[in-house]
Design a protein around this motif. Structure first.
Motif, mmCIF file in Angstrom:
data_model
loop_
_atom_site.group_PDB
_atom_site.id
_atom_site.type_symbol
_atom_site.label_atom_id
_atom_site.label_comp_id
_atom_site.label_asym_id
_atom_site.label_seq_id
_atom_site.Cartn_x
_atom_site.Cartn_y
_atom_site.Cartn_z
ATOM 1 N N LEU A 46 0.829 -1.209 0.000
ATOM 2 C CA LEU A 46 0.000 0.000 0.000
ATOM 3 C C LEU A 46 0.864 1.260 0.000
ATOM 4 O O LEU A 46 0.522 2.254 -0.656
ATOM 5 N N HIS A 47 1.990 1.213 0.719
ATOM 6 C CA HIS A 47 2.900 2.365 0.698
ATOM 7 C C HIS A 47 3.512 2.548 -0.687
ATOM 8 O O HIS A 47 3.717 3.682 -1.133
ATOM 9 N N ARG A 48 3.791 1.447 -1.360
ATOM 10 C CA ARG A 48 4.319 1.550 -2.722
ATOM 11 C C ARG A 48 3.262 2.184 -3.645
ATOM 12 O O ARG A 48 3.567 3.046 -4.465
ATOM 13 N N LEU A 49 2.013 1.747 -3.514
ATOM 14 C CA LEU A 49 0.942 2.293 -4.340
ATOM 15 C C LEU A 49 0.726 3.785 -4.078
ATOM 16 O O LEU A 49 0.432 4.550 -4.997
ATOM 17 N N ALA A 50 0.863 4.185 -2.806
ATOM 18 C CA ALA A 50 0.633 5.579 -2.431
ATOM 19 C C ALA A 50 1.860 6.451 -2.669
ATOM 20 O O ALA A 50 1.766 7.677 -2.610
ATOM 21 N N GLY A 51 3.009 5.811 -2.911
ATOM 22 C CA GLY A 51 4.237 6.571 -3.117
ATOM 23 C C GLY A 51 4.810 7.141 -1.842
ATOM 24 O O GLY A 51 5.453 8.201 -1.861
ATOM 25 N N LEU A 175 -8.284 -14.340 1.974
ATOM 26 C CA LEU A 175 -7.089 -14.211 2.796
ATOM 27 C C LEU A 175 -6.457 -15.567 3.082
ATOM 28 O O LEU A 175 -5.237 -15.693 3.158
ATOM 29 N N GLU A 176 -7.297 -16.595 3.233
ATOM 30 C CA GLU A 176 -6.786 -17.924 3.569
ATOM 31 C C GLU A 176 -5.963 -18.539 2.434
ATOM 32 O O GLU A 176 -5.194 -19.466 2.665
ATOM 33 N N ASP A 177 -6.131 -18.041 1.222
ATOM 34 C CA ASP A 177 -5.312 -18.484 0.086
ATOM 35 C C ASP A 177 -4.343 -17.349 -0.239
ATOM 36 O O ASP A 177 -4.307 -16.836 -1.356
ATOM 37 N N PHE A 178 -3.567 -16.966 0.758
ATOM 38 C CA PHE A 178 -2.803 -15.724 0.712
ATOM 39 C C PHE A 178 -1.814 -15.648 -0.439
ATOM 40 O O PHE A 178 -1.721 -14.626 -1.114
ATOM 41 N N GLU A 179 -1.079 -16.699 -0.688
ATOM 42 C CA GLU A 179 -0.032 -16.645 -1.709
ATOM 43 C C GLU A 179 -0.607 -16.359 -3.093
ATOM 44 O O GLU A 179 -0.126 -15.487 -3.813
ATOM 45 N N ARG A 180 -1.657 -17.092 -3.455
ATOM 46 C CA ARG A 180 -2.256 -16.865 -4.778
ATOM 47 C C ARG A 180 -2.988 -15.528 -4.824
ATOM 48 O O ARG A 180 -2.991 -14.841 -5.858
ATOM 49 N N SER A 181 -3.600 -15.136 -3.701
ATOM 50 C CA SER A 181 -4.280 -13.843 -3.648
ATOM 51 C C SER A 181 -3.284 -12.707 -3.830
ATOM 52 O O SER A 181 -3.557 -11.722 -4.524
ATOM 53 N N LEU A 182 -2.112 -12.852 -3.208
ATOM 54 C CA LEU A 182 -1.091 -11.816 -3.323
ATOM 55 C C LEU A 182 -0.574 -11.711 -4.757
ATOM 56 O O LEU A 182 -0.377 -10.607 -5.276
ATOM 57 N N THR A 183 -0.393 -12.847 -5.406
ATOM 58 C CA THR A 183 0.043 -12.843 -6.804
ATOM 59 C C THR A 183 -0.969 -12.100 -7.669
ATOM 60 O O THR A 183 -0.596 -11.299 -8.535
ATOM 61 N N ARG A 184 -2.248 -12.362 -7.433
ATOM 62 C CA ARG A 184 -3.307 -11.678 -8.187
ATOM 63 C C ARG A 184 -3.309 -10.177 -7.868
ATOM 64 O O ARG A 184 -3.506 -9.342 -8.755
ATOM 65 N N PHE A 185 -3.095 -9.841 -6.612
ATOM 66 C CA PHE A 185 -3.083 -8.439 -6.203
ATOM 67 C C PHE A 185 -1.966 -7.680 -6.908
ATOM 68 O O PHE A 185 -2.167 -6.566 -7.400
ATOM 69 N N PHE A 186 -0.786 -8.291 -6.971
ATOM 70 C CA PHE A 186 0.335 -7.664 -7.672
ATOM 71 C C PHE A 186 0.005 -7.492 -9.159
ATOM 72 O O PHE A 186 0.303 -6.459 -9.766
ATOM 73 N N ALA A 187 -0.589 -8.516 -9.750
ATOM 74 C CA ALA A 187 -0.910 -8.457 -11.173
ATOM 75 C C ALA A 187 -1.907 -7.343 -11.464
ATOM 76 O O ALA A 187 -1.755 -6.591 -12.443
ATOM 77 N N GLU A 188 -2.933 -7.216 -10.626
ATOM 78 C CA GLU A 188 -3.959 -6.199 -10.848
ATOM 79 C C GLU A 188 -3.412 -4.790 -10.624
ATOM 80 O O GLU A 188 -3.846 -3.837 -11.278
ATOM 81 N N SER A 189 -2.465 -4.655 -9.694
ATOM 82 C CA SER A 189 -1.919 -3.336 -9.394
ATOM 83 C C SER A 189 -0.705 -2.998 -10.253
ATOM 84 O O SER A 189 -0.165 -1.897 -10.165
ATOM 85 N N ARG A 190 -0.255 -3.995 -11.037
ATOM 86 C CA ARG A 190 0.878 -3.821 -11.949
ATOM 87 C C ARG A 190 2.164 -3.451 -11.219
ATOM 88 O O ARG A 190 2.979 -2.675 -11.696
ATOM 89 N N LEU A 191 2.309 -4.027 -10.027
ATOM 90 C CA LEU A 191 3.534 -3.848 -9.268
ATOM 91 C C LEU A 191 4.420 -5.074 -9.436
ATOM 92 O O LEU A 191 3.927 -6.183 -9.656
ATOM 93 N N LYS A 192 5.719 -4.894 -9.304
ATOM 94 C CA LYS A 192 6.657 -6.009 -9.390
ATOM 95 C C LYS A 192 6.826 -6.631 -8.011
ATOM 96 O O LYS A 192 7.336 -5.985 -7.090
ATOM 97 N N SER A 193 6.374 -7.871 -7.882
ATOM 98 C CA SER A 193 6.382 -8.527 -6.580
ATOM 99 C C SER A 193 7.788 -8.730 -6.031
ATOM 100 O O SER A 193 8.003 -8.735 -4.815
ATOM 101 N N ARG A 194 8.768 -8.903 -6.905
ATOM 102 C CA ARG A 194 10.130 -9.173 -6.434
ATOM 103 C C ARG A 194 10.727 -7.989 -5.681
ATOM 104 O O ARG A 194 11.645 -8.157 -4.879
ATOM 105 N N ALA A 195 10.219 -6.819 -5.960
ATOM 106 C CA ALA A 195 10.774 -5.620 -5.321
ATOM 107 C C ALA A 195 10.148 -5.327 -3.966
ATOM 108 O O ALA A 195 10.536 -4.378 -3.294
ATOM 109 N N LEU A 196 9.178 -6.135 -3.557
ATOM 110 C CA LEU A 196 8.486 -5.889 -2.301
ATOM 111 C C LEU A 196 8.514 -7.125 -1.410
ATOM 112 O O LEU A 196 8.226 -8.233 -1.868
ATOM 113 N N ALA A 197 8.853 -6.921 -0.154
ATOM 114 C CA ALA A 197 8.872 -8.020 0.813
ATOM 115 C C ALA A 197 7.573 -8.004 1.607
ATOM 116 O O ALA A 197 7.301 -7.065 2.354
#
Length: 243
Positions: A46-51, A175-197
């Motif tokens: 969220l901080h990345r999205l908000a800058g 939330l219970e399927d967190f890993e796949r949900s997070l992958t989808r969240f990154f894809a929809e927000s067009r953020l690079k997941s590797r750059a965020l921990a």
């Protein structure tokens, strides 16, 4: 008419109750802040999205200072809106919602409100919640409070996400399927997941095993299924599954 009168009254005593959507205009997406564990884990995203990453204190992990981190978020390119405001200001914005199993959500609420050593919030005191409540008594009390009057910690998730009789969210992430949900969240927000921990989701990090066992008793689960029928339907629907 009754709903409208109550809504006006509710805005006076809890003005931000329905402001659960974080809109990020630059990315053309909105995040529905409903499940607290998801919000805590997603703070770096969220901080990345908000800058606002540059505003975070040096050598101070985001998870170590959640309240300060949350305030800093609103110094960035983000708007806190109701569903009505979001649809009016950003009609084409994609809405992402993370939802949680109602049993896990209520168990979290029980520990945060009932078992917490801090003074009980006035909302709960005024509605006869007590520190001595058992999980069963807590669920009974919650079940007697409609979504119109419910605190956001136990208000049904579909009540947050329903606007003019339809589901406002375009993408619902379990939330219970967190890993796949997070992958989808990154894809929809067009953020690079590797750059965020982002820390993995572990239910045990938010709710104790003893509380989970108590909330998993058959009779109590049936009460939860009746109170949160719409949430369970949402979670089990094909629309809530990640393709």
């Amino acid at each position: 008419m009754l709903n409208r009168v109550y809504s006006i009254f509710d805005k006076r005593i809890r003005p931000l109750r329905n402001h659960v959507f974080l809109a990020f205009p630059k990315h053309n997406i909105a995040y529905a802040r409903i499940a607290e564990p998801a919000f805590q884990l997603l703070r770096p995203v969220l901080h990345r999205l908000a800058g606002t990453e540059g505003l975070l204190p040096a050598n101070s992990p985001d998870a170590d200072a959640p309240s300060g981190s949350e305030r800093l978020l609103f110094h960035g390119d983000v708007e806190l809106l109701t569903a009505r405001e979001l649809k009016r200001r950003h009609p084409d914005m994609k809405i992402l919602a993370w939802v949680q199993d109602p049993l896990h959500r209520l168990a979290y609420c029980y520990e945060k409100i009932i078992l917490n050593s801090d003074p009980m919030p006035s909302y709960y005191r005024e509605r006869y919640f007590a520190p001595s409540m058992t999980p069963d008594e807590f669920v009974n009390q919650v079940s007697g409070i409609s979504d119109l009057e419910a605190d956001n910690l136990f208000r049904s998730q579909t009540a947050f996400l329903t606007y003019k009789g339809t589901l406002a969210a375009d993408v619902v992430l379990p939330l219970e399927d967190f890993e796949r949900s997070l992958t989808r969240f990154f894809a929809e927000s067009r953020l690079k997941s590797r750059a965020l921990a982002v820390a993995p989701y572990r239910l045990s990090s938010f709710v104790s095993q003893s509380t989970l066992r108590a909330f998993s008793e058959a009779a109590l689960m049936q009460k939860l299924k009746r109170r949160y029928r719409s949430d369970y339907l949402l979670l089990s629907s094909q629309d809530a599954l990640i393709a």
